[in-house]
Enzyme design. Structure first.
Site, short mmCIF file in Angstrom:
data_model
loop_
_atom_site.label_atom_id
_atom_site.label_comp_id
_atom_site.label_asym_id
_atom_site.label_seq_id
_atom_site.Cartn_x
_atom_site.Cartn_y
_atom_site.Cartn_z
N ASP A 13 -17.47 7.26 -1.30
CA ASP A 13 -16.21 7.11 -0.55
C ASP A 13 -15.92 8.46 0.09
OD1 ASP A 13 -13.76 6.20 0.41
OD2 ASP A 13 -12.73 6.34 -1.52
N GLN A 51 -10.30 -3.79 -3.10
CA GLN A 51 -11.57 -3.30 -2.58
C GLN A 51 -12.69 -3.54 -3.58
OE1 GLN A 51 -12.35 -1.83 0.50
NE2 GLN A 51 -14.37 -2.30 -0.31
N ARG A 70 -13.50 -8.85 2.09
CA ARG A 70 -12.09 -8.58 1.74
C ARG A 70 -11.25 -9.83 2.03
NH1 ARG A 70 -10.24 -3.22 1.66
NH2 ARG A 70 -8.27 -4.17 1.07
N HIS A 88 -7.60 1.05 -6.25
CA HIS A 88 -7.79 0.19 -5.08
C HIS A 88 -8.49 -1.10 -5.54
CE1 HIS A 88 -7.98 -1.05 -1.07
NE2 HIS A 88 -8.84 -0.20 -0.55
N ARG A 112 0.89 -1.17 0.00
CA ARG A 112 0.00 0.00 0.00
C ARG A 112 0.91 1.21 0.00
NH1 ARG A 112 -5.27 1.57 3.52
NH2 ARG A 112 -6.11 0.10 2.01
N CYS A 133 -16.34 1.71 0.92
CA CYS A 133 -15.18 0.87 1.25
C CYS A 133 -14.75 1.01 2.70
CB CYS A 133 -14.03 1.20 0.32
SG CYS A 133 -13.37 2.86 0.50
N1 NVA Z 1 -10.13 6.87 -1.27
C1 NVA Z 1 -9.69 6.43 0.04
C2 NVA Z 1 -9.87 4.96 0.19
C3 NVA Z 1 -9.54 4.42 1.56
C4 NVA Z 1 -9.67 2.93 1.67
C5 NVA Z 1 -8.25 6.84 0.26
O1 NVA Z 1 -7.43 6.67 -0.65
O2 NVA Z 1 -7.95 7.34 1.33
N1 CP Z 2 -11.21 -0.08 2.64
C1 CP Z 2 -9.94 -0.14 3.05
O1 CP Z 2 -9.01 -0.41 2.29
O2 CP Z 2 -9.77 0.10 4.38
P1 CP Z 2 -8.41 0.33 5.15
O3 CP Z 2 -7.84 1.66 4.70
O4 CP Z 2 -8.77 0.30 6.59
O5 CP Z 2 -7.45 -0.79 4.78
#
Ligand code: NVA
Ligand code: CP
Length: 308
Positions: free
Chosen positions: A226, A138, A294, A135, A108, A266
């Site tokens: 989101d 997800q 997930r 992502h 990540r 998500c």
């Molecule tokens: N769009 C959000 C998704 C978090 C799982 C982010 O990138 O922070």
């Molecule tokens: N939806 C998701 O990826 O959550 P986290 O940021 O908690 O991993």
């Protein structure tokens, strides 16, 4: 080598196999405890290394459980504790080392290019656990969740309200690969990237972008949103939130969708901003199942990566 970086890189047939295998594995362990190992333990003796350069609750725990249920082990690396993270070692050298210690890597990070560069230096598969661009894990869980509740997603209408961010990017790729209609409603300046919309058009995706949230949700089978401010967002947050206000998913919006539609997010959510409490806690909300799935979908993604 089979990497799971972009939904658009994987054939429709393979993506369908990943979802169907996830459903089957979930069914087969219905009576097992959370930490019990699946009967066939396909990951016995194998190790997943995870690197998180951004916070995570769901991805971190669900990958750990996924590997345990498959009979393997996982190791989480904190970038501040490893040489690559604090700049003492190149991505290239770290990749060579991880390839010797582990069987698969999950990253990540911020720049999508980092996952792609990492994949070139690794001798083992890599999974994209979220970048600023996308992502995919997800969205695979979202597909599985939709189908568990509503049946095949093919030709269904999915509507996404709010920021055209990384989640929306992967959703666009999925709309093409799983053949569903995707309608995106967002204010000017927060549309998804032109590149992905062009790719979708070239690949005959049924995707449209509008500024009108009410019109967008009409006859929706699923409404998705989101956070308005993503982890990497460095822009004027106050101004962005003001512009996104009309795209909040509330009861008024859900009433315009199909009566039996579901709501997905998500998570983490900013309650009271992109979604109201009554929607996220309401009967149509599928957010907890999305998070649970997930585990199951990532088990299938890991298996797919490791099966040559
Ligand atoms: N769009 C959000 C998704 C978090 C799982 C982010 O990138 O922070
Ligand atoms: N939806 C998701 O990826 O959550 P986290 O940021 O908690 O991993």
């Amino acid at each position: 080598m089979k990497n799971f970086i972009n939904i658009s890189d994987i054939s429709k047939k393979e993506l369908r196999l990943i979802i169907d295998n996830a459903k089957l594995r979930k069914e087969n362990r219905a009576n097992l405890k959370k930490n019990s190992i699946d009967a066939d333990a396909p990951l016995e003796g194998k190790i997943l290394i995870m690197i998180f350069e951004k916070p995570s609750t769901r991805t971190r725990i669900s990958f750990d459980l996924a590997v345990k249920q498959l009979g393997g082990k996982s190791l989480i690396l904190n970038p501040n504790d490893i040489h690559y993270g604090i700049g003492n070692e190149s991505l290239h050298d770290t990749a060579k080392i991880l390839s010797q210690y582990a069987d698969i890597v999950m990253l990540r990070t911020d720049a999508h290019k980092k996952v792609e560069d990492f994949s070139k230096y690794l001798n083992i598969p890599i999974i994209n656990g979220l970048t600023d661009l996308s992502h995919p894990c997800q969205i695979m869980s979202d597909i599985m969740t939709f189908e568990e509740l509503k049946g095949p997603i093919k030709n269904k209408k999915i509507v996404c309200l709010g920021d055209g961010n990384n989640v929306v990017y992967s959703l666009i790729e999925a709309a093409v690969q799983f053949d569903f209609e995707l309608r995106i409603a967002c204010p000017k300046g927060f549309e998804p990237s032109k590149d992905i919309l062009q790719w979708a058009k070239k690949n005959k995706g049924n995707i449209s972008v509008t500024k009108d949230p009410i019109d967008a949700v009409s006859s929706a089978d699923c409404v998705i949103t989101d956070k308005w401010i993503s982890m990497s967002d460095k822009i004027n947050k106050k101004k962005k939130k003001k512009m996104l206000k009309p795209y909040q998913v509330n009861n008024k919006i859900m009433k315009k969708a199909n009566k039996d539609s579901i709501f997905m997010h998500c998570l983490p959510a900013s309650r009271g901003e992109e979604v109201t409490n009554e929607v996220i806690d309401g009967k149509q909300s599928a957010v907890w199942l999305e998070a649970l799935n997930r585990i199951h979908v990532q088990k299938s993604i890991i298996e797919w990566c490791l099966n040559n």
